[in-house]
Write a protein that holds these residues in place. Structure first.
Motif, PDB file in Angstrom:
ATOM      1  N   VAL A   5       0.856  -1.185   0.000  1.00  0.00           N
ATOM      2  CA  VAL A   5       0.000   0.000   0.000  1.00  0.00           C
ATOM      3  C   VAL A   5       0.892   1.234   0.000  1.00  0.00           C
ATOM      4  CG1 VAL A   5      -1.792   1.276   1.224  1.00  0.00           C
ATOM      5  CG2 VAL A   5      -1.790  -1.225   1.298  1.00  0.00           C
ATOM      6  N   THR A   6       0.627   2.153  -0.927  1.00  0.00           N
ATOM      7  CA  THR A   6       1.338   3.428  -0.984  1.00  0.00           C
ATOM      8  C   THR A   6       0.412   4.522  -0.479  1.00  0.00           C
ATOM      9  OG1 THR A   6       2.603   2.696  -2.902  1.00  0.00           O
ATOM     10  CG2 THR A   6       2.525   5.070  -2.480  1.00  0.00           C
ATOM     11  N   ARG A   7       0.890   5.345   0.457  1.00  0.00           N
ATOM     12  CA  ARG A   7       0.069   6.412   1.031  1.00  0.00           C
ATOM     13  C   ARG A   7       0.522   7.761   0.506  1.00  0.00           C
ATOM     14  NH1 ARG A   7       0.572   2.375   4.715  1.00  0.00           N
ATOM     15  NH2 ARG A   7      -1.404   1.623   5.588  1.00  0.00           N
ATOM     16  N   GLY A   8      -0.429   8.670   0.315  1.00  0.00           N
ATOM     17  CA  GLY A   8      -0.098   9.989  -0.190  1.00  0.00           C
ATOM     18  C   GLY A   8      -1.016  11.056   0.362  1.00  0.00           C
ATOM     19  N   ALA A  18      -5.954  12.798   2.172  1.00  0.00           N
ATOM     20  CA  ALA A  18      -5.212  11.557   2.370  1.00  0.00           C
ATOM     21  C   ALA A  18      -5.747  10.475   1.431  1.00  0.00           C
ATOM     22  CB  ALA A  18      -5.337  11.099   3.816  1.00  0.00           C
ATOM     23  N   TYR A  19      -4.822   9.684   0.893  1.00  0.00           N
ATOM     24  CA  TYR A  19      -5.254   8.575   0.056  1.00  0.00           C
ATOM     25  C   TYR A  19      -4.296   7.400   0.193  1.00  0.00           C
ATOM     26  CZ  TYR A  19      -1.763  10.206  -3.425  1.00  0.00           C
ATOM     27  OH  TYR A  19      -0.603  10.588  -4.063  1.00  0.00           O
ATOM     28  N   GLU A  20      -4.768   6.232  -0.214  1.00  0.00           N
ATOM     29  CA  GLU A  20      -3.966   5.013  -0.244  1.00  0.00           C
ATOM     30  C   GLU A  20      -4.111   4.360  -1.607  1.00  0.00           C
ATOM     31  OE1 GLU A  20      -4.242   3.776   4.500  1.00  0.00           O
ATOM     32  OE2 GLU A  20      -5.308   2.577   2.990  1.00  0.00           O
ATOM     33  N   MET A  21      -3.001   3.816  -2.114  1.00  0.00           N
ATOM     34  CA  MET A  21      -2.976   3.233  -3.447  1.00  0.00           C
ATOM     35  C   MET A  21      -2.567   1.769  -3.370  1.00  0.00           C
ATOM     36  SD  MET A  21      -1.085   4.708  -6.856  1.00  0.00           S
ATOM     37  CE  MET A  21       0.426   5.050  -5.950  1.00  0.00           C
ATOM     38  N   PHE A  22      -3.305   0.941  -4.108  1.00  0.00           N
ATOM     39  CA  PHE A  22      -3.038  -0.494  -4.191  1.00  0.00           C
ATOM     40  C   PHE A  22      -2.747  -0.863  -5.641  1.00  0.00           C
ATOM     41  CE2 PHE A  22      -6.051   0.356  -0.835  1.00  0.00           C
ATOM     42  CZ  PHE A  22      -5.699  -0.475   0.219  1.00  0.00           C
ATOM     43  N   LEU A 106      -6.435  12.989  -8.184  1.00  0.00           N
ATOM     44  CA  LEU A 106      -6.019  12.532  -9.520  1.00  0.00           C
ATOM     45  C   LEU A 106      -4.773  13.283  -9.979  1.00  0.00           C
ATOM     46  CD1 LEU A 106      -9.355  12.187 -11.563  1.00  0.00           C
ATOM     47  CD2 LEU A 106      -8.322  10.579  -9.960  1.00  0.00           C
ATOM     48  N   ASP A 107      -4.747  14.598  -9.734  1.00  0.00           N
ATOM     49  CA  ASP A 107      -3.586  15.402 -10.137  1.00  0.00           C
ATOM     50  C   ASP A 107      -2.327  14.944  -9.415  1.00  0.00           C
ATOM     51  OD1 ASP A 107      -5.191  16.920 -11.795  1.00  0.00           O
ATOM     52  OD2 ASP A 107      -5.413  18.572 -10.368  1.00  0.00           O
ATOM     53  N   ASP A 108      -2.452  14.692  -8.104  1.00  0.00           N
ATOM     54  CA  ASP A 108      -1.292  14.284  -7.318  1.00  0.00           C
ATOM     55  C   ASP A 108      -0.753  12.943  -7.796  1.00  0.00           C
ATOM     56  OD1 ASP A 108       0.230  15.223  -4.820  1.00  0.00           O
ATOM     57  OD2 ASP A 108      -0.184  13.128  -4.305  1.00  0.00           O
ATOM     58  N   LEU A 109      -1.650  12.087  -8.253  1.00  0.00           N
ATOM     59  CA  LEU A 109      -1.251  10.774  -8.759  1.00  0.00           C
ATOM     60  C   LEU A 109      -0.684  10.842 -10.175  1.00  0.00           C
ATOM     61  CD1 LEU A 109      -4.414   8.879  -7.500  1.00  0.00           C
ATOM     62  CD2 LEU A 109      -2.080   8.350  -6.770  1.00  0.00           C
ATOM     63  N   GLY A 110      -0.893  11.985 -10.846  1.00  0.00           N
ATOM     64  CA  GLY A 110      -0.486  12.093 -12.241  1.00  0.00           C
ATOM     65  C   GLY A 110      -1.419  11.373 -13.185  1.00  0.00           C
ATOM     66  N   TRP A 111      -2.688  11.208 -12.767  1.00  0.00           N
ATOM     67  CA  TRP A 111      -3.688  10.533 -13.587  1.00  0.00           C
ATOM     68  C   TRP A 111      -4.452  11.561 -14.416  1.00  0.00           C
ATOM     69  CZ3 TRP A 111      -6.543   6.703  -9.764  1.00  0.00           C
ATOM     70  CH2 TRP A 111      -5.674   5.642  -9.439  1.00  0.00           C
ATOM     71  N   PRO A 112      -4.324  11.584 -15.730  1.00  0.00           N
ATOM     72  CA  PRO A 112      -5.132  12.497 -16.548  1.00  0.00           C
ATOM     73  C   PRO A 112      -6.625  12.200 -16.428  1.00  0.00           C
ATOM     74  CG  PRO A 112      -3.276  11.630 -17.792  1.00  0.00           C
ATOM     75  CD  PRO A 112      -3.369  10.820 -16.541  1.00  0.00           C
TER      76      PRO A 112
END
Length: 298
Positions: A5-8, A18-22, A106-112
């Motif tokens: 899990v990546t947290r950001g 706050a978010y978490e990425m799987f 989405l912006d922080d993740l770099g997701w268009p």
């Protein structure tokens, strides 16, 4: 199965999200948004990991005024009388602001762009994202939600039961865990359909209390939901793969909310889940939910 899990933390002005990425960066991007007062933890980790197994990179987030995101305590606590009688006066921010928070993630993740899945208030935020930021969504999935807080709203009896439960102050993690169990015994799937996962709810309630306990923040979120205009006319202009899912036994946002959403969006697919209540989705219906999310995202 991937368990890393990546947290950001993303930023939208003064608000930190706050978010978490799987899952790996090669996965199809998918954002999960939860409902009123609920933290990202209510998206079960196993549910997230199953979506990863099906080819997604999954992010779950805490809305403003929930969890580890910014709590706007300086905006004060809306009065209950205003929530009922004058929601626009009670609102400290809008669903548009909450949608902009999700765009900031989405912006922080770099997701268009991303597939966006929202539950309850999260479904309303996802709908608002699709209306106000249509190019950022690959698909829209609205679960146990409505295009207006006035469509499919809970009966007075259900509302009174929930209010009576929540008026008791929670002072410990253990009490928070029990309150979450008791809440879903009122609004969740009836036990004679699928049993509640009491152990998981107890753990999530306790962990949520430890992360942040903010009843006033929940009221601010409710005010934003109640003050929002009917979205049906704006939803009718969408040209976006759209999935609407709802439990037939949902007493908190009744099925009329799902039907109104699906009728508003051209080409939307409506999936009703027999006997299912509000939130805390039973594992037994995960395959239906995930199969349909995968189909709409393809």
């Amino acid at each position: 199965m991937i368990h890393e899990v990546t947290r950001g933390q993303a930023r939208n002005g003064e608000v930190s999200l706050a978010y978490e990425m799987f899952g790996p960066s090669t996965g199809e991007p998918l954002l999960l948004i939860m409902g009123v007062g609920a933290q990202m933890l209510l998206w079960h980790e196993d549910f997230c990991l199953e979506l990863v197994r099906r080819g997604f990179q999954v992010v779950r987030m805490d809305n403003r005024d929930a969890g580890l995101s910014t709590h706007l305590t300086h905006l004060g606590e809306p009065r209950l009388s205003d929530l009922i009688m004058r929601p626009k006066a009670a609102a400290r921010y809008s669903l548009g602001d909450m949608a902009a928070d999700a765009i900031a993630v989405l912006d922080d993740l770099g997701w268009p762009s991303a597939n966006v899945v929202g539950g309850s208030l999260g479904g309303m935020i996802a709908q608002t994202m699709a209306i106000e930021h249509p190019r950022r969504l690959r698909s829209l999935t609205s679960i146990m939600s409505s295009p207006s807080a006035r469509i499919g709203r809970a009966t007075i009896r259900t509302s009174m039961k929930v209010a009576a439960l929540l008026k008791h102050p929670v002072n410990t993690a253990e009490e928070a865990g029990q309150q979450l169990i008791d809440t879903y015994r009122i609004i969740g799937t009836p036990a004679d359909t699928y049993p509640l996962d009491d152990k998981w709810l107890e753990e999530i309630g306790a962990l949520s209390f430890q992360r942040a306990h903010d009843p006033a923040g929940k009221l601010r979120q409710q005010a934003a939901m109640l003050a929002a205009p009917d979205r049906r006319k704006a939803l009718a202009a969408l040209r976006l793969p759209t999935l609407v899912m709802h439990g037939t036994a949902d007493p908190m946002i009744r099925p009329a909310g799902a039907r109104a959403t699906a009728e508003a969006v051209p080409g939307a697919k409506l999936v009703m889940m027999p006997g299912v209540g509000h939130g805390a989705f039973p594992r037994e219906v995960w395959p239906i939910m995930i199969d349909n999310i995968c189909a709409i995202a393809e």
